[in-house]
Scaffold this active site. Structure first.
Site, mmCIF file in Angstrom:
data_model
loop_
_atom_site.group_PDB
_atom_site.id
_atom_site.type_symbol
_atom_site.label_atom_id
_atom_site.label_comp_id
_atom_site.label_asym_id
_atom_site.label_seq_id
_atom_site.Cartn_x
_atom_site.Cartn_y
_atom_site.Cartn_z
ATOM 1 N N ASP A 61 0.846 -1.193 0.000
ATOM 2 C CA ASP A 61 0.000 0.000 0.000
ATOM 3 C C ASP A 61 0.884 1.246 0.000
ATOM 4 O O ASP A 61 1.743 1.398 0.855
ATOM 5 C CB ASP A 61 -0.889 -0.037 1.250
ATOM 6 C CG ASP A 61 -1.737 1.213 1.387
ATOM 7 O OD1 ASP A 61 -1.920 1.926 0.371
ATOM 8 O OD2 ASP A 61 -2.217 1.472 2.509
ATOM 9 N N ASN A 72 -0.549 4.512 -0.244
ATOM 10 C CA ASN A 72 -1.238 5.749 0.167
ATOM 11 C C ASN A 72 -1.959 5.633 1.509
ATOM 12 O O ASN A 72 -2.770 6.486 1.860
ATOM 13 C CB ASN A 72 -2.228 6.214 -0.923
ATOM 14 C CG ASN A 72 -3.408 5.252 -1.067
ATOM 15 O OD1 ASN A 72 -3.443 4.209 -0.402
ATOM 16 N ND2 ASN A 72 -4.362 5.592 -1.907
ATOM 17 N N ASP A 125 -4.287 3.678 2.680
ATOM 18 C CA ASP A 125 -5.705 3.315 2.858
ATOM 19 C C ASP A 125 -5.892 1.826 3.151
ATOM 20 O O ASP A 125 -7.031 1.343 3.228
ATOM 21 C CB ASP A 125 -6.542 3.735 1.638
ATOM 22 C CG ASP A 125 -6.167 2.957 0.381
ATOM 23 O OD1 ASP A 125 -5.211 2.147 0.428
ATOM 24 O OD2 ASP A 125 -6.820 3.156 -0.658
ATOM 25 N N ASP A 165 -1.495 -0.915 -3.920
ATOM 26 C CA ASP A 165 -1.711 -0.042 -5.076
ATOM 27 C C ASP A 165 -0.442 0.093 -5.921
ATOM 28 O O ASP A 165 0.621 -0.441 -5.568
ATOM 29 C CB ASP A 165 -2.227 1.333 -4.627
ATOM 30 C CG ASP A 165 -1.349 1.931 -3.531
ATOM 31 O OD1 ASP A 165 -0.138 1.672 -3.542
ATOM 32 O OD2 ASP A 165 -1.885 2.652 -2.659
ATOM 33 N N ASP A 222 -3.262 -9.362 -16.729
ATOM 34 C CA ASP A 222 -4.244 -10.437 -16.686
ATOM 35 C C ASP A 222 -5.319 -10.115 -17.720
ATOM 36 O O ASP A 222 -5.742 -8.966 -17.830
ATOM 37 C CB ASP A 222 -4.872 -10.502 -15.288
ATOM 38 C CG ASP A 222 -5.080 -11.928 -14.821
ATOM 39 O OD1 ASP A 222 -5.713 -12.691 -15.559
ATOM 40 O OD2 ASP A 222 -4.609 -12.272 -13.718
ATOM 41 N N ASP A 282 -6.874 -15.559 -18.383
ATOM 42 C CA ASP A 282 -7.711 -16.174 -17.358
ATOM 43 C C ASP A 282 -8.671 -17.203 -17.979
ATOM 44 O O ASP A 282 -9.343 -16.907 -18.976
ATOM 45 C CB ASP A 282 -8.520 -15.060 -16.678
ATOM 46 C CG ASP A 282 -9.293 -15.518 -15.471
ATOM 47 O OD1 ASP A 282 -8.661 -15.789 -14.441
ATOM 48 O OD2 ASP A 282 -10.535 -15.594 -15.552
ATOM 49 N N GLU A 299 -4.309 -19.810 -18.720
ATOM 50 C CA GLU A 299 -4.741 -20.593 -17.568
ATOM 51 C C GLU A 299 -5.709 -21.635 -18.106
ATOM 52 O O GLU A 299 -6.730 -21.295 -18.703
ATOM 53 C CB GLU A 299 -5.431 -19.706 -16.538
ATOM 54 C CG GLU A 299 -5.768 -20.476 -15.276
ATOM 55 C CD GLU A 299 -6.818 -19.780 -14.423
ATOM 56 O OE1 GLU A 299 -6.821 -19.991 -13.225
ATOM 57 O OE2 GLU A 299 -7.664 -19.053 -14.986
ATOM 58 N N HIS A 352 -2.508 -16.863 -6.664
ATOM 59 C CA HIS A 352 -3.535 -16.270 -5.784
ATOM 60 C C HIS A 352 -4.723 -17.209 -5.561
ATOM 61 O O HIS A 352 -5.648 -16.842 -4.840
ATOM 62 C CB HIS A 352 -4.014 -14.956 -6.397
ATOM 63 C CG HIS A 352 -4.680 -15.166 -7.714
ATOM 64 N ND1 HIS A 352 -3.989 -15.583 -8.839
ATOM 65 C CD2 HIS A 352 -5.967 -15.083 -8.090
ATOM 66 C CE1 HIS A 352 -4.842 -15.737 -9.830
ATOM 67 N NE2 HIS A 352 -6.054 -15.426 -9.413
ATOM 68 N N ASP A 353 -4.723 -18.369 -6.207
ATOM 69 C CA ASP A 353 -5.827 -19.324 -6.036
ATOM 70 C C ASP A 353 -5.441 -20.539 -5.196
ATOM 71 O O ASP A 353 -6.240 -21.465 -5.044
ATOM 72 C CB ASP A 353 -6.303 -19.846 -7.405
ATOM 73 C CG ASP A 353 -6.972 -18.775 -8.240
ATOM 74 O OD1 ASP A 353 -7.578 -17.857 -7.659
ATOM 75 O OD2 ASP A 353 -6.880 -18.855 -9.484
HETATM 76 C C1 NOJ Z 1 -9.202 -17.793 -12.465
HETATM 77 C C2 NOJ Z 1 -8.610 -16.823 -11.509
HETATM 78 O O1 NOJ Z 1 -7.289 -17.179 -11.261
HETATM 79 C C3 NOJ Z 1 -9.479 -16.825 -10.277
HETATM 80 O O2 NOJ Z 1 -8.914 -16.076 -9.238
HETATM 81 C C4 NOJ Z 1 -10.828 -16.312 -10.649
HETATM 82 O O3 NOJ Z 1 -11.697 -16.405 -9.546
HETATM 83 C C5 NOJ Z 1 -11.422 -17.102 -11.819
HETATM 84 N N1 NOJ Z 1 -10.477 -17.342 -12.863
HETATM 85 C C6 NOJ Z 1 -12.562 -16.356 -12.426
HETATM 86 O O4 NOJ Z 1 -12.073 -15.277 -13.180
#
Ligand code: NOJ
Length: 559
Positions: A21, A23, A25, A29, A98, A202, A255, A328-329
């Protein structure tokens, strides 16, 4: 096989909301990212994949885009974005955005128009259908959403249902309508003209649905998936994207859910690439790469080895692999593949060693480089992720409250999305403000980037060492794959051969010692010399040895 920049590059993934971050908040960012460019340069990375920075109402934190040509104001302005790209390029770091084009947000202008009336010109940008059964009260078909439950949402206004393979706020775009692809091509051009170097695409293999959207075979986890994964129009759609991408020589990584080697070759075979490369999820022990179902499977070294073998050998000489442990998944690997308690540092270094000694393009997810662990928050209120909430509803029905929370704690995607732990100060140095958009993992006091910088034996320094080695020696990047002790539940041992020499990698995945003897066929044992190890004093030549917990050693035989 051609040597291309992306083959020798190390990628780093930034999930902007949680990176830094700038700023105060409490939300990560662009300003924050800019302040960490030196850190990224020192790490040695060559390219960054940014999870979505676009305008979004945040149902799925950016994976629901409301304006493809705008930066989310929480993250900054377009001027700041341009400045960031310029600064990264000046430091030799490429920028990969992305590209989320299977669906938009329900707040995108196209969908707002589409839902307003049946004869709106944007109606066919999405999939609409009448319900089944008496008075149309049942969804148009039996498909399930990746986030569980039906993939259809009823809209009273026009008395029809729309398709959403993810959350109900993420309606699927209808590529049978050629106007949709026309719009997407223009969006690609917009970003490529700004100088971005490529896209992580994605759920790209979901674009082509079976005409008429027929019912799927019941009884499988994702009902209907045979009608929307790797459909027959994929080449047509990807070919159209390539019309723009190839003009800019842009990099793409797709992906691709449930991808297999033959399917990967369908998209990425050298000389006829619809995508530069793909992400496969097989090695994550996944049925499904979305959190809960996937991670309820226990880590199995034999499964990992098989999947590495299949992909390393399957694409060799024909196409190009990606290598990753985290994103991130996925919940963090330390705590899943190796212990987060006993020998945590050695375990994290072992995984770093495997990542950096396979053929393909390695992707490091923010925080992985200093061994971040999952937060495993006990209270559902501390979670933010739509998939977590949707899964909780289903899991609770099956396992009760405690059983559901147990699974959420272990598997939730939020485990990877807690703010990056920069130092031991308040809020882990993620923000100067008093709050953070998501709770910080309390272990930031000991596990953080600054502490790792100061400790020469840290996971961070080991990543830096491996990255530097990989960049100075192409034997790490290119070459065949042959593994030994395939059935061992402790050892992962493999040989990588190329014109740049032969690497021999010996790993003990057990958190206790394990005996290792070089395979009989390795007549030239003694000529393999130590390149690196996660213990300071591993044998300097390939030989029989008692490996310590999580010990990982790389040897090399020069040509
Ligand atoms: C794959 C992404 O990596 C995931 O985070 C997202 O929820 C789904 N696609 C839907 O866009």
């Amino acid at each position: 096989m051609k040597n291309r920049w992306y083959k020798e590059a190390i990628f780093y993934q930034i999930y902007p909301r949680s990176f830094k971050d700038g700023n105060g908040d409490g939300i990560g960012d662009i300003k924050g990212i800019i302040s960490k460019i030196d850190y990224l340069v020192e790490l040695g990375i060559d390219a960054i994949w940014f999870s979505p920075l676009y305008a979004s109402p945040n149902s799925d934190y950016g994976y629901d885009i409301s304006d493809y040509k705008a930066i989310n104001p929480e993250y900054g302005t377009m001027e700041e974005f341009d400045e960031m790209v310029k600064l990264l390029h000046e430091r030799g770091i490429r920028v990969v955005m992305d590209l989320v084009i299977n669906h938009t947000s329900d707040r995108h202008e196209w969908f707002e128009q589409a839902r307003s009336s049946r004869d709106n010109p944007y109606r066919d940008y999405y999939y609409w259908a009448d319900g089944r059964g008496k008075d149309g009260i049942k969804p148009p078909n039996n498909w399930t959403s990746f986030f569980l439950g039906s993939a259809w949402q009823y809209e009273e206004r026009t008395n029809q249902w729309y398709l959403h393979l993810f959350d109900k706020n993420q309606p699927d775009l209808n590529y049978f309508n050629p106007k949709v692809m026309g719009e997407i091509k223009e969006i690609l051009r917009f970003w490529l003209d700004k100088g971005v170097d490529g896209f992580r695409c994605d759920v790209i293999t979901l674009l082509s649905k079976t005409k008429g959207l027929p019912n799927g075979r019941p009884g499988i986890a994702l009902v209907g998936s045979e009608h929307y994964i790797d459909g027959d129009r994929m080449e047509e759609y990807l070919g159209q994207l390539q019309e723009v991408l190839s003009e800019y020589d842009a990099f793409t990584v797709g992906e691709s859910v449930f991808i297999t080697v033959p399917k990967a070759l369908r998209y990425t075979i050298e000389g006829n690439e619809y995508l530069t490369t793909v992400f496969s999820f097989d090695h994550t022990a996944a049925d499904n790469f979305f959190g809960i179902k996937q991670l309820s499977k226990k880590f199995s070294l034999r499964h990992l080895k098989k999947s590495v073998r299949v992909w390393q050998q399957g694409l060799y000489g024909k196409s190009w692999n990606t290598l990753f442990w985290e994103n991130h998944d996925q919940a963090r690997i330390v705590g899943r593949y190796v212990s987060a308690e006993k020998n945590r540092v050695e375990g994290a270094k072992l995984l770093a060693t495997v990542l950096m000694t396979l053929s393909g393009t390695p992707f490091i997810y923010q925080g992985q480089e200093f061994g971040t662990t999952s937060a495993r928050f006990a209270d559902l209120d501390d979670y933010k992720d739509v998939e977590t909430f949707r899964s909780y509803t289903t899991l609770r029905k099956i396992f009760g409250k405690n059983g559901a929370m147990k699974r959420i704690r272990y598997c939730s995607r939020d485990n990877a999305r807690t703010p990056v732990q920069w130092d031991a100060s308040n809020n882990a140095g993620f923000t100067d403000g008093d709050t953070t958009w998501m709770k910080v993992n309390p272990n930031y006091v000991t596990i953080n980037a600054e502490a790792a910088e100061l400790d020469p034996d840290s996971v961070l320094h080991y990543y830096k060492k491996l990255i530097a080695l990989r960049k100075s020696d192409k034997a790490f990047v290119y070459g065949t794959y042959r593994d030994y002790y395939k059935n061992s539940r402790k050892l992962m041992v493999y040989e990588r051969e190329s014109e740049y020499g032969t690497l021999f990698v010996v790993c003990n995945f057990a958190n206790k010692s394990a005996n290792f003897t070089p395979p009989k066929s390795m007549a030239k044992n003694g000529e393999f010399h130590l390149v690196t190890s996660n213990y300071g004093d591993s044998p300097s030549e390939l030989q029989a040895t008692k490996l310590r917990p999580y010990e990982a050693i790389v040897y090399k035989l020069n040509k």
